[in-house]
Write an enzyme that holds these catalytic residues in place. Structure first.
Site, PDB file in Angstrom:
ATOM      1  N   GLY A   1     -10.900  73.657  20.987  1.00 28.86           N
ATOM      2  CA  GLY A   1     -12.363  73.701  21.020  1.00 28.86           C
ATOM      3  C   GLY A   1     -13.010  73.197  19.737  1.00 28.86           C
ATOM      4  O   GLY A   1     -12.382  73.157  18.683  1.00 28.86           O
TER       5      GLY A   1
ATOM      6  N   TYR B   1     -15.334  65.758   9.869  1.00 33.98           N
ATOM      7  CA  TYR B   1     -14.403  66.241  10.905  1.00 33.98           C
ATOM      8  C   TYR B   1     -13.015  66.518  10.295  1.00 33.98           C
ATOM      9  O   TYR B   1     -12.442  67.600  10.490  1.00 33.98           O
ATOM     10  CB  TYR B   1     -14.346  65.196  12.022  1.00 33.98           C
TER      11      TYR B   1
ATOM     12  N   ASP C   1     -14.902  76.985  27.167  1.00 36.09           N
ATOM     13  CA  ASP C   1     -15.624  75.859  26.567  1.00 36.09           C
ATOM     14  C   ASP C   1     -17.093  76.252  26.520  1.00 36.09           C
ATOM     15  O   ASP C   1     -17.459  77.328  27.010  1.00 36.09           O
ATOM     16  CB  ASP C   1     -15.425  74.571  27.403  1.00 36.09           C
TER      17      ASP C   1
ATOM     18  N   HIS D   1      -6.933  62.932  11.118  1.00 35.67           N
ATOM     19  CA  HIS D   1      -8.014  62.634  10.162  1.00 35.67           C
ATOM     20  C   HIS D   1      -7.998  63.557   8.945  1.00 35.67           C
ATOM     21  O   HIS D   1      -8.761  63.336   8.006  1.00 35.67           O
ATOM     22  CB  HIS D   1      -9.356  62.605  10.890  1.00 35.67           C
TER      23      HIS D   1
ATOM     24  N   SER E   1      -3.759  59.703  18.527  1.00 35.65           N
ATOM     25  CA  SER E   1      -4.715  59.202  19.520  1.00 35.65           C
ATOM     26  C   SER E   1      -4.137  59.480  20.901  1.00 35.65           C
ATOM     27  O   SER E   1      -3.264  58.743  21.362  1.00 35.65           O
ATOM     28  CB  SER E   1      -4.922  57.694  19.344  1.00 35.65           C
ATOM     29  N   SER E   2      -4.638  60.545  21.534  1.00 31.59           N
ATOM     30  CA  SER E   2      -4.077  60.903  22.839  1.00 31.59           C
ATOM     31  C   SER E   2      -5.028  60.442  23.930  1.00 31.59           C
ATOM     32  O   SER E   2      -6.067  61.053  24.189  1.00 31.59           O
ATOM     33  CB  SER E   2      -3.826  62.418  22.915  1.00 31.59           C
TER      34      SER E   2
ATOM     35  N   SER F   1     -14.883  67.092  18.145  1.00 35.70           N
ATOM     36  CA  SER F   1     -13.610  66.364  18.032  1.00 35.70           C
ATOM     37  C   SER F   1     -13.768  64.944  17.490  1.00 35.70           C
ATOM     38  O   SER F   1     -12.828  64.156  17.546  1.00 35.70           O
ATOM     39  CB  SER F   1     -12.912  66.317  19.396  1.00 35.70           C
TER      40      SER F   1
HETATM   41  C1  15L Z   1      -9.208  62.435  16.762  1.00 34.63           C
HETATM   42  O1  15L Z   1      -8.984  63.419  16.070  1.00 34.63           O
HETATM   43  C2  15L Z   1     -10.250  62.413  17.807  1.00 34.63           C
HETATM   44  O2  15L Z   1     -10.451  63.703  18.366  1.00 34.63           O
HETATM   45  C3  15L Z   1      -9.986  61.404  18.880  1.00 34.63           C
HETATM   46  O3  15L Z   1     -11.156  61.230  19.630  1.00 34.63           O
HETATM   47  C4  15L Z   1      -9.506  60.068  18.324  1.00 34.63           C
HETATM   48  O4  15L Z   1     -10.536  59.449  17.664  1.00 34.63           O
HETATM   49  C5  15L Z   1      -8.326  60.295  17.410  1.00 34.63           C
HETATM   50  O5  15L Z   1      -8.582  61.260  16.443  1.00 34.63           O
HETATM   51  C6  15L Z   1      -7.864  59.028  16.699  1.00 34.63           C
HETATM   52  O6  15L Z   1      -7.679  59.063  15.492  1.00 34.63           O
HETATM   53  O7  15L Z   1      -7.653  58.027  17.375  1.00 34.63           O
END
Ligand code: 15L
Length: 277
Positions: free
Chosen positions: A83, A147, A45, A124, A176-177, A86
């Site tokens: 990495g 993103y 990281d 996304h 959404s983890s 995010s």
């Molecule tokens: C993602 O890709 C993000 O990294 C995470 O923080 C959440 O926002 C997630 O999507 C989401 O869509 O809930």
């Protein structure tokens, strides 16, 4: 690099496995859970991480630094690439970490002969589909911001590295983890930490994956994503958002259909920006 002495005794699947983004939310979840798969887990990281434990190496490496990434990837058989940036935000940091960075990673993997990459893509990539649609991995991408665009680039780049060089990738369009779904949207998008582990392990261990794309979601009753085409990976979600439904609906009793965040799958990401760079 800081190293603690080697060895995971039971014949592991990989000699060295690289986990990027090890200091992030999901990196911290996966780091202890991936150790059983490898003799040495190399955790990387740019942010501070837990020091190397037994059977671990810890490397600080900015993804936009090609030389650092080449050194990072040397000697690993497989990579779990979490990495980079995010969340949605201004373009320049995303360009560096997610676009230049993923190119550096794949170039290094090609050069050093890594066999497989599990690439943390994101829901996304298709965030501008509506919440009343069911999307398959083969449907056209509809990114919902910088993103999502960067993850779309990563998916296309990994497709090229498979077609041209045979480097296998599983792109995980993670939903959404989090420990639990926080709102109504996450009743559809939630991926429990245990299911995340199952998904990553299946992606690493499936005998042949070529270039595959799979959505990362638990066995939720409400679903916007159809993973039928990824059955060969052998991932079976075992958790569900359903036990959290009543609480999520109580927290958010009304849905405002004039709000794009309630209409599109990407939720709040679809209304972010514009940014001034
Ligand atoms: C993602 O890709 C993000 O990294 C995470 O923080 C959440 O926002 C997630 O999507 C989401 O869509 O809930």
């Amino acid at each position: 690099m800081t190293t603690a002495s080697s060895s995971n005794p039971a014949a592991p699947a990989f000699d060295r496995l690289l986990l990027t983004g090890a200091a992030g939310g999901l990196g911290r979840v996966l780091r202890p859970r991936l150790k059983r798969l490898c003799r040495v887990l190399r955790a990387s990281d740019i942010a501070a991480m837990e020091p190397a434990g037994e059977g671990e190496e810890v490397v600080v490496a900015p993804l936009e630094d090609a030389a650092a990434v080449h050194a990072l990837v040397a000697g690993v058989q497989a990579i779990v690439h979490l990495g980079g940036v995010s969340v949605e935000g201004p373009f320049e940091p995303i360009l560096q970490a997610n676009i230049v960075g993923v190119h550096n990673l794949y170039e290094a993997a090609r050069k050093h002969g890594a066999r497989r990459i599990v690439f943390a893509s994101s829901n996304h990539v298709t965030g501008f589909y509506r919440q009343d649609e069911v999307v398959r991995p083969s449907d056209p991408m509809r990114p919902d911001g910088h993103y999502g665009l960067s993850k779309a680039f990563g998916e296309n780049l990994s497709r090229f590295y498979f077609d041209r060089y045979g480097l296998e990738t599983v792109c995980l369009r993670i939903g959404s983890s989090f420990p639990e779904p926080k709102d109504r949207r996450m009743l559809a998008t939630w991926l429990s930490y245990d299911d995340l582990e199952r998904l990553v392990v299946a992606s690493l261990m499936a005998p042949v994956v070529g270039h595959s794309v799979v959505y990362g979601l638990s066995d939720n009753t409400t679903r916007w994503w159809d993973n039928t085409s990824a059955a060969h990976i052998g991932f079976r979600a075992q958790d569900s958002s359903e036990p959290f439904r009543a609480a999520a609906e109580a927290r958010q009793p009304r849905i405002d259909l004039a709000d794009p965040a309630a209409v599109f799958q990407g939720g709040g990401f679809v209304t972010k920006g514009p940014y001034e760079n």
